[in-house]
Write a protein that holds these residues in place. Sequence first.
Motif, PDB file in Angstrom:
ATOM      1  N   ARG A  50       0.796  -1.225   0.000  1.00  0.00           N
ATOM      2  CA  ARG A  50       0.000   0.000   0.000  1.00  0.00           C
ATOM      3  C   ARG A  50       0.832   1.281   0.000  1.00  0.00           C
ATOM      4  N   HIS A  51       1.998   1.265   0.604  1.00  0.00           N
ATOM      5  CA  HIS A  51       2.808   2.483   0.669  1.00  0.00           C
ATOM      6  C   HIS A  51       3.676   2.694  -0.563  1.00  0.00           C
ATOM      7  N   CYS A  59      -6.873  -8.691   6.386  1.00  0.00           N
ATOM      8  CA  CYS A  59      -6.045  -8.218   7.496  1.00  0.00           C
ATOM      9  C   CYS A  59      -5.496  -9.395   8.308  1.00  0.00           C
ATOM     10  N   CYS A 112       1.686  -4.782  12.299  1.00  0.00           N
ATOM     11  CA  CYS A 112       1.586  -3.311  12.209  1.00  0.00           C
ATOM     12  C   CYS A 112       0.816  -2.899  10.964  1.00  0.00           C
ATOM     13  N   LEU A 113       1.156  -3.514   9.833  1.00  0.00           N
ATOM     14  CA  LEU A 113       0.456  -3.210   8.590  1.00  0.00           C
ATOM     15  C   LEU A 113      -1.012  -3.618   8.693  1.00  0.00           C
ATOM     16  N   ASN A 124      -2.864  -3.733  11.329  1.00  0.00           N
ATOM     17  CA  ASN A 124      -3.564  -2.774  12.194  1.00  0.00           C
ATOM     18  C   ASN A 124      -3.867  -1.476  11.454  1.00  0.00           C
ATOM     19  N   GLU A 125      -2.912  -1.025  10.633  1.00  0.00           N
ATOM     20  CA  GLU A 125      -3.142   0.188   9.836  1.00  0.00           C
ATOM     21  C   GLU A 125      -4.372   0.017   8.945  1.00  0.00           C
ATOM     22  N   ILE A 126      -4.410  -1.094   8.230  1.00  0.00           N
ATOM     23  CA  ILE A 126      -5.498  -1.345   7.277  1.00  0.00           C
ATOM     24  C   ILE A 126      -6.811  -1.542   8.022  1.00  0.00           C
ATOM     25  N   ASP A 138      -7.703  -0.292  10.895  1.00  0.00           N
ATOM     26  CA  ASP A 138      -8.165   0.996  11.402  1.00  0.00           C
ATOM     27  C   ASP A 138      -8.881   1.789  10.309  1.00  0.00           C
ATOM     28  N   ILE A 139      -8.349   1.757   9.104  1.00  0.00           N
ATOM     29  CA  ILE A 139      -8.951   2.498   7.988  1.00  0.00           C
ATOM     30  C   ILE A 139     -10.261   1.859   7.537  1.00  0.00           C
ATOM     31  N   GLN A 189      -6.922   6.877   1.616  1.00  0.00           N
ATOM     32  CA  GLN A 189      -6.456   6.475   2.936  1.00  0.00           C
ATOM     33  C   GLN A 189      -5.665   5.176   2.886  1.00  0.00           C
TER      34      GLN A 189
END
Length: 613
Positions: free
Chosen positions: A224-225, A253, A284-285, A287-289, A291-292, A304
């Motif tokens: 994603r980044h 996820c 970590c990745l 959790n980022e996804i 959350d969005i 996002q």
Amino acid sequence: MRRTLKRKVPSSDSMDGKKLEYKGEEALNEIERLTEKADEVQKSILTEILTRNCETEYLFKYMEGSKNILEFKRNVPVITYKGIRPYIQRIVNGEDSSIITGHPITEMLSSSGTSAGEPKLMPSIAEDLDRRTFLYNLIMPIMNRYVPGLDEGKAMYLYFIKAEMSTPCGLPARAVLTSYYKSKHFKCRAKDPFNDYTSPDQAILCKDSSQSMYCQMLAGLIHRHQVLRLGAVFASAFLRAITFLERNWVRLCNDIRTGQLDPMITDLECLSCMSTLLSSPNPCLANEIEDICSRVPWKGILCQLWPRAKYIEAVVTGSMAQYIPALEYYSDAKLPLVSPMYASSECFFGVNLKPLCDPSDAAFTLMPNMGYFEFIPLGENGTMLMNVGEEDEVPNDKLVDLVQVRLGCYYELVVTTFAGLYRYRIGDVLQVSGFHNRAPQFRFICRRNVLLSIDNDKTNEEDLHKSITVAKKLLEPYSALLVEYTSYADASTMPGHYVLYWEIQFHGSSKADHLANIALDDKVLQECCIAVEEELDYIYRRCRTFDKSIGPLEIRVVELGTFEELMDLFINQGASINQYKTPRCIKSIAALELLNSHVKASFFSPRDPKWGI
């Protein structure tokens, strides 16, 4: 007498000896060279087609072996699929391809079947892949002029194949994009940064569309980044991917968090390629996804999830324009919508030289080396469209050449190809919007064979889209979005009437709330009905109001997800997920039964529309 032709074997890495891959300024210079001499290139292309194919049974019948361009224009008729189908059927059944082309036919390309009601088989020769590759290779040099730095990240393009069939004679019959993705041109594409996709080839080539979608979406999230570009072939396919993500983000996820692929993935090639991407857990990745994706509503979700994305690449012209509001909603209107090229199963045509323009202004410059192009004039405002029916005979002297079209005028595109289509009516209505050097630029208006008609009225795709665009604005105060639609001319009653099937989504509402909201707003939907009618043409409104030969327009609101089921129906019947376009006029009995089984509310125009000129 059967004619046997000497076959020229095309080079494996060139288009009749011409270079396929142009990069950077070299590609832009080639565009300039071709468009500056568009008339010369077109004459050369037609001469080459006639030289190669003049001894074919089809052309010999009209030209007796002549290679003269004037005789071609004077004697070879303008045809639809009906005119070439008997020859294609003979080849499918085992006769030699020399009856229509001087090259061996290597495959039959199947159209989606959703625009005209049934799939068509188009002949294709090895060199056609070279021509398609040539056009694809122009896209990134054009884009790089407007969006620098695209070589510094990845592209999340969601591509799919369709299982192919085999004709009685053993030729593969498959969608044009399936043909390209399975070819060495795609698999061995240049290893430069512009071809760095998030999706592994094995996932793209997976025949199970659900497993393919899952793996491609998972790969896109993992990277994603690094993603700078988002897209699919058609806007409808990209939106289907967003819906898929809504339903599966929890599982995706979990895969990222644990480093283990979901058990639903059983395809061996997918398992192999995805095991590399999921080599270790990444909580970590995940959790980022999470959350969005857990936020409601999903407005701006694309920016996002993929914060470096610079644009969305997908066809958003013609019937795909319906999806523009949804794409803008999911991107919060921050990502330009790019339609990079104009192509069909019959022939690839041209490219968009101003890709960041507003989608309504998208114009395509026809590359004169792709085939020989002629045009049926439809007048300065398209009024002659009424006088040239889909199967009407078109006088040979009516057609004009590529460089003879006039600014602002409407035309139907006619193409002659190396593979055996001669003066073939594509069925697309185009408008000349400008010129690049000597090559005209066209706006795609509609498919001429997508109509609603009850009496003397003939509503084409563009008119229907324009009227619905006005009407759906009435939903906006209710936080409602028209996500999909189709239509049907219901002649089962007297008088007959137009039926529109609408799928409406309420932002921030559950599925149960969706139906409740519809029930509360009967008057709004009735006003939508009359708003559509008010925007339709004079003939329709006269038939409705004065002649009383057409009944009140009806909107049938269907359950959320109905149009996904409709897409699945057509895919199960042989359509490609890449090429699928929601039919704007339903002809299939099975499709109508599906739609009607999901109708939850029905509304009619409360009054007659105004019908004065």
